[in-house]
Write a protein that holds these residues in place. Sequence first.
Motif, mmCIF file in Angstrom:
data_model
loop_
_atom_site.group_PDB
_atom_site.id
_atom_site.type_symbol
_atom_site.label_atom_id
_atom_site.label_comp_id
_atom_site.label_asym_id
_atom_site.label_seq_id
_atom_site.Cartn_x
_atom_site.Cartn_y
_atom_site.Cartn_z
ATOM 1 N N TYR A 210 0.006 -5.205 13.010
ATOM 2 C CA TYR A 210 0.610 -5.846 11.850
ATOM 3 C C TYR A 210 -0.385 -5.831 10.685
ATOM 4 N N HIS A 211 0.134 -5.579 9.511
ATOM 5 C CA HIS A 211 -0.690 -5.645 8.308
ATOM 6 C C HIS A 211 0.130 -6.271 7.192
ATOM 7 N N THR A 212 -0.570 -6.798 6.206
ATOM 8 C CA THR A 212 0.102 -7.370 5.050
ATOM 9 C C THR A 212 0.584 -6.227 4.166
ATOM 10 N N ALA A 213 1.852 -6.257 3.830
ATOM 11 C CA ALA A 213 2.416 -5.229 2.951
ATOM 12 C C ALA A 213 1.786 -5.339 1.571
ATOM 13 N N GLN A 214 1.548 -4.202 0.985
ATOM 14 C CA GLN A 214 0.980 -4.145 -0.366
ATOM 15 C C GLN A 214 2.105 -4.082 -1.399
ATOM 16 N N PRO A 215 1.885 -4.579 -2.599
ATOM 17 C CA PRO A 215 2.922 -4.493 -3.638
ATOM 18 C C PRO A 215 3.382 -3.042 -3.812
ATOM 19 N N GLY A 216 4.667 -2.859 -3.819
ATOM 20 C CA GLY A 216 5.252 -1.536 -4.013
ATOM 21 C C GLY A 216 5.322 -0.686 -2.762
ATOM 22 N N GLU A 217 4.747 -1.134 -1.647
ATOM 23 C CA GLU A 217 4.767 -0.348 -0.415
ATOM 24 C C GLU A 217 6.205 -0.104 0.042
ATOM 25 N N ALA A 218 6.443 1.096 0.540
ATOM 26 C CA ALA A 218 7.762 1.512 1.036
ATOM 27 C C ALA A 218 8.850 1.278 -0.008
#
Length: 162
Positions: free
Chosen positions: A81-89
């Motif tokens: 698990y990782h923290t999603a980055q702004p704009g990811e996917a």
Amino acid sequence: MATPARIEALLLVGALAGGPLAAADRSTPQLEVQGGGAVLTQAVRAARKIALDRIGTVDGCRELFAGQGTDGARILLDSDYHTAQPGEAGGLCEKGASAFTGMTSKRTAVCRDSFLKLQPHTRAIVLLHEALHVAGLGQYPHHAGGMTAREIDEMVSRSCDL
């Protein structure tokens, strides 16, 4: 709700019996959410404990994964698990997602703000939903004929008594 000791006991019984939980053992590293900090990591840990309990005790929940030819507990224990980055996917978090996973990828991005707003059982639904994608379950509109995100959540909720 199962305690951590109960979950560990279920995993140990499965391992001793050689059943579907046999691959899970005490050597499994403690879950960390990469870039998530203590609050998000604890929320994901708690949700995973609930999800593992449901897979271990609710036949319908376990069968969701068996229908995909896999072991849901093993997927949850092996996922990163990782923290999603702004704009990811394509900005899925900004569009309201709580998490997302590429099909058959064991790497789940958690949308910090929306995930933390959810109740613990709803968080478990999210992790089970994402684990089903790891198992190969497609989702509309990316997979024609697939269920929508809401339909998958409803199926998980119903099948896992959440």
